[in-house]
Motif scaffolding. Structure first.
Motif, PDB file in Angstrom:
ATOM      1  N   SER A 175       0.826  -1.205   0.000  1.00  0.00           N
ATOM      2  CA  SER A 175       0.000   0.000   0.000  1.00  0.00           C
ATOM      3  C   SER A 175       0.863   1.259   0.000  1.00  0.00           C
ATOM      4  CB  SER A 175      -0.935  -0.008   1.213  1.00  0.00           C
ATOM      5  OG  SER A 175      -1.778  -1.132   1.204  1.00  0.00           O
ATOM      6  N   LEU A 176       1.997   1.197   0.692  1.00  0.00           N
ATOM      7  CA  LEU A 176       2.946   2.308   0.662  1.00  0.00           C
ATOM      8  C   LEU A 176       3.442   2.551  -0.757  1.00  0.00           C
ATOM      9  CD1 LEU A 176       5.002   4.362   1.774  1.00  0.00           C
ATOM     10  CD2 LEU A 176       6.465   2.432   2.413  1.00  0.00           C
ATOM     11  N   ALA A 177       3.802   1.480  -1.472  1.00  0.00           N
ATOM     12  CA  ALA A 177       4.264   1.606  -2.850  1.00  0.00           C
ATOM     13  C   ALA A 177       3.151   2.105  -3.762  1.00  0.00           C
ATOM     14  CB  ALA A 177       4.793   0.267  -3.344  1.00  0.00           C
ATOM     15  N   LEU A 178       1.925   1.628  -3.530  1.00  0.00           N
ATOM     16  CA  LEU A 178       0.782   2.086  -4.325  1.00  0.00           C
ATOM     17  C   LEU A 178       0.532   3.573  -4.115  1.00  0.00           C
ATOM     18  CD1 LEU A 178      -1.632   1.434  -6.158  1.00  0.00           C
ATOM     19  CD2 LEU A 178      -2.920   0.798  -4.110  1.00  0.00           C
ATOM     20  N   VAL A 193      10.709   7.326  -3.544  1.00  0.00           N
ATOM     21  CA  VAL A 193       9.832   7.845  -2.490  1.00  0.00           C
ATOM     22  C   VAL A 193       9.397   6.727  -1.551  1.00  0.00           C
ATOM     23  CG1 VAL A 193       7.553   8.848  -2.046  1.00  0.00           C
ATOM     24  CG2 VAL A 193       9.020   9.827  -3.802  1.00  0.00           C
ATOM     25  N   SER A 194       9.067   5.563  -2.104  1.00  0.00           N
ATOM     26  CA  SER A 194       8.656   4.432  -1.283  1.00  0.00           C
ATOM     27  C   SER A 194       9.755   4.028  -0.310  1.00  0.00           C
ATOM     28  CB  SER A 194       8.301   3.237  -2.168  1.00  0.00           C
ATOM     29  OG  SER A 194       7.237   3.537  -3.035  1.00  0.00           O
ATOM     30  N   LEU A 195      10.983   3.925  -0.806  1.00  0.00           N
ATOM     31  CA  LEU A 195      12.091   3.505   0.046  1.00  0.00           C
ATOM     32  C   LEU A 195      12.432   4.562   1.092  1.00  0.00           C
ATOM     33  CD1 LEU A 195      14.410   1.859  -2.649  1.00  0.00           C
ATOM     34  CD2 LEU A 195      12.905   0.717  -1.008  1.00  0.00           C
ATOM     35  N   VAL A 196      12.337   5.841   0.707  1.00  0.00           N
ATOM     36  CA  VAL A 196      12.620   6.917   1.656  1.00  0.00           C
ATOM     37  C   VAL A 196      11.585   6.930   2.781  1.00  0.00           C
ATOM     38  CG1 VAL A 196      12.683   9.420   1.949  1.00  0.00           C
ATOM     39  CG2 VAL A 196      13.879   8.374   0.037  1.00  0.00           C
ATOM     40  N   VAL A 197      10.303   6.830   2.412  1.00  0.00           N
ATOM     41  CA  VAL A 197       9.240   6.810   3.430  1.00  0.00           C
ATOM     42  C   VAL A 197       9.401   5.588   4.336  1.00  0.00           C
ATOM     43  CG1 VAL A 197       6.753   6.629   3.801  1.00  0.00           C
ATOM     44  CG2 VAL A 197       7.635   8.125   2.004  1.00  0.00           C
ATOM     45  N   LEU A 317      -2.849  -2.832  11.113  1.00  0.00           N
ATOM     46  CA  LEU A 317      -3.934  -2.649  10.152  1.00  0.00           C
ATOM     47  C   LEU A 317      -4.070  -1.201   9.701  1.00  0.00           C
ATOM     48  CD1 LEU A 317      -6.698  -4.939  11.707  1.00  0.00           C
ATOM     49  CD2 LEU A 317      -5.553  -5.286   9.516  1.00  0.00           C
ATOM     50  N   MET A 318      -3.627  -0.274  10.527  1.00  0.00           N
ATOM     51  CA  MET A 318      -3.766   1.133  10.195  1.00  0.00           C
ATOM     52  C   MET A 318      -2.856   1.545   9.031  1.00  0.00           C
ATOM     53  SD  MET A 318      -6.131   2.689  11.895  1.00  0.00           S
ATOM     54  CE  MET A 318      -7.036   1.187  11.508  1.00  0.00           C
ATOM     55  N   PHE A 319      -1.709   0.903   8.900  1.00  0.00           N
ATOM     56  CA  PHE A 319      -0.776   1.287   7.840  1.00  0.00           C
ATOM     57  C   PHE A 319      -1.372   1.116   6.445  1.00  0.00           C
ATOM     58  CE2 PHE A 319       2.277   0.531  11.332  1.00  0.00           C
ATOM     59  CZ  PHE A 319       2.973   1.725  11.276  1.00  0.00           C
ATOM     60  N   PRO A 320      -1.878  -0.076   6.056  1.00  0.00           N
ATOM     61  CA  PRO A 320      -2.453  -0.185   4.718  1.00  0.00           C
ATOM     62  C   PRO A 320      -3.685   0.683   4.528  1.00  0.00           C
ATOM     63  CG  PRO A 320      -2.867  -2.189   5.983  1.00  0.00           C
ATOM     64  CD  PRO A 320      -1.884  -1.369   6.761  1.00  0.00           C
ATOM     65  N   ILE A 322      -4.287   3.683   5.874  1.00  0.00           N
ATOM     66  CA  ILE A 322      -3.852   5.070   5.657  1.00  0.00           C
ATOM     67  C   ILE A 322      -3.199   5.225   4.293  1.00  0.00           C
ATOM     68  CG2 ILE A 322      -2.254   6.857   6.445  1.00  0.00           C
ATOM     69  CD1 ILE A 322      -2.706   5.821   9.299  1.00  0.00           C
ATOM     70  N   PHE A 323      -2.279   4.323   3.950  1.00  0.00           N
ATOM     71  CA  PHE A 323      -1.580   4.433   2.670  1.00  0.00           C
ATOM     72  C   PHE A 323      -2.537   4.281   1.488  1.00  0.00           C
ATOM     73  CE2 PHE A 323       2.381   2.766   4.989  1.00  0.00           C
ATOM     74  CZ  PHE A 323       2.793   4.054   5.281  1.00  0.00           C
ATOM     75  N   PHE A 324      -3.439   3.300   1.576  1.00  0.00           N
ATOM     76  CA  PHE A 324      -4.379   3.120   0.469  1.00  0.00           C
ATOM     77  C   PHE A 324      -5.357   4.287   0.398  1.00  0.00           C
ATOM     78  CE2 PHE A 324      -8.436   1.563  -1.241  1.00  0.00           C
ATOM     79  CZ  PHE A 324      -8.006   1.183  -2.509  1.00  0.00           C
ATOM     80  N   GLY A 325      -5.742   4.837   1.548  1.00  0.00           N
ATOM     81  CA  GLY A 325      -6.630   6.000   1.547  1.00  0.00           C
ATOM     82  C   GLY A 325      -6.014   7.173   0.804  1.00  0.00           C
ATOM     83  N   ILE A 326      -4.734   7.428   1.051  1.00  0.00           N
ATOM     84  CA  ILE A 326      -4.038   8.513   0.351  1.00  0.00           C
ATOM     85  C   ILE A 326      -3.954   8.216  -1.146  1.00  0.00           C
ATOM     86  CG2 ILE A 326      -1.839   9.741   0.125  1.00  0.00           C
ATOM     87  CD1 ILE A 326      -1.405   9.251   3.111  1.00  0.00           C
ATOM     88  N   ALA A 327      -3.618   6.965  -1.492  1.00  0.00           N
ATOM     89  CA  ALA A 327      -3.534   6.567  -2.899  1.00  0.00           C
ATOM     90  C   ALA A 327      -4.885   6.709  -3.591  1.00  0.00           C
ATOM     91  CB  ALA A 327      -3.037   5.121  -2.999  1.00  0.00           C
TER      92      ALA A 327
END
Length: 337
Positions: A175-178, A193-197, A317-320, A322-327
């Protein structure tokens, strides 16, 4: 949103993934990472079994279980970050790659909505990760059986929980990469950006955060007493210093635990440890005076261990989400002109 079209997009994404060279390379890398961990874990299991039988260690107070095999595997996936890299490699060009090739405009010219595209692509990618993870876990179980390690019902339940936690960890990094792929215009930028985050939230923030903000939030650390100072101090003053020092250390630990919640690696490792290092984990609870429920000579069940880690599960569970929400929001507002 039409779920039929979502599944069509997901099926197309899954087909492109599992038939592509990149997925095959990632599957081979995933198998190597897990396979190396499996051989190390099998060796650890027999070493722990020997120490337990001989009684040479005070750490292994309950009989070792086959779940120990997954300790090294989980470390390779989570602590050393190989799982995060594999998941990011699968998703970093999911949107940006199609923008660069111009196929995204062509896709949107068909009777399909944007939310169906982003949901379908995410679903297809997650199924691809689940497919790859299931293959490598099946290989590990085969290696265990060949080595004479047969999980019982309780151990099988714990292995299933580990399988689920690994998938959630992979899904969080995917989800971070997405998210990066939706925000960035090029795939190379999305990868960086994915690797930096990942580095900032998983390594830099939980390590540097307490050190940088500790003195600001907690104040100055109580001064160390030297032997020449203690000779002129009364017993009550020494006790006061000891209490202040203990209180400061507890606040420092709480602050460190707070920052570790922002690290996917730390949360994942904290959840895996009670499953794969149960005996040492229970000893730690005993030393901290927190195990008023579990006996050191009794192996906790799957449900008892789940009760220990459910708060961490919520954080993972919050990580995917939040990341998918932004994507999702970024993709819905994407300007393709």
């Amino acid at each position: 949103m039409d779920f039929n079209r979502v599944f069509i997009v997901a099926k197309k994404e899954l087909s492109d993934n599992i038939t592509g060279k990149k997925f095959l390379m990632l599957l081979v890398l995933f198998s190597l990472v897990v396979g190396i961990g499996a051989f190390s874990g099998i060796s650890d299991y027999y070493n722990v079994l020997e120490e337990y039988k001989s009684g040479s260690s005070d750490i292994y107070l309950i009989p070792p279980t086959p779940v120990i095999v997954f300790g090294s595997i989980s470390e390779n996936i989570g602590y050393y970050g190989f799982g995060a890299i594999i998941a990011i490699a699968l998703g970093f060009n999911l949107i940006s790659g199609e923008r660069e090739s111009g196929s995204l405009k062509s896709l949107l010219s068909h009777p399909v909505y944007r939310d169906e595209i982003i949901n379908g692509k995410a679903l297809g990618g997650l199924i691809s990760l689940l497919f790859a993870e299931t293959i490598v876990f099946a290989i590990v179980i085969a290696l265990m059986l060949i080595s004479g390690i047969v999980p019982d019902l309780n151990s099988s339940g714990k292995i299933f929980v580990i399988w689920l936690l690994v998938f959630l960890f992979l899904a969080a990094n995917f989800s971070l990469a997405l998210m990066a792929s939706s925000v960035c215009k090029s795939s190379s930028t999305a990868l960086v950006v994915s690797l930096v985050v990942l580095f900032v939230i998983s390594y830099l923030f939980p390590v540097a955060g307490p050190g940088i903000l500790g003195s600001v939030i907690l104040g100055d650390e109580p001064k160390t007493l030297y032997s020449n100072d203690m000779s002129s101090m009364s017993a009550s003053e020494i006790q006061q210093y000891s209490d202040e020092r203990q209180e400061y250390m507890e606040k420092e630990k709480d602050l460190s635990n707070l920052f570790s919640v922002f690290s996917m690696q730390s949360v994942f490792s904290d959840m895996i440890r009670p499953l794969t290092r149960t005996s040492s984990y229970l000893v730690t609870l005993k030393m901290e005076g927190r195990d008023d429920t579990y006996l050191l000579d009794t192996e906790p069940s799957v449900f008892e261990i789940f009760g220990m880690i459910w708060t961490k599960l919520f954080a993972l569970l919050m990580f995917p989400v939040i990341f998918f929400g932004i994507a999702y929001v970024k993709f819905m507002r994407l300007d393709l002109r």
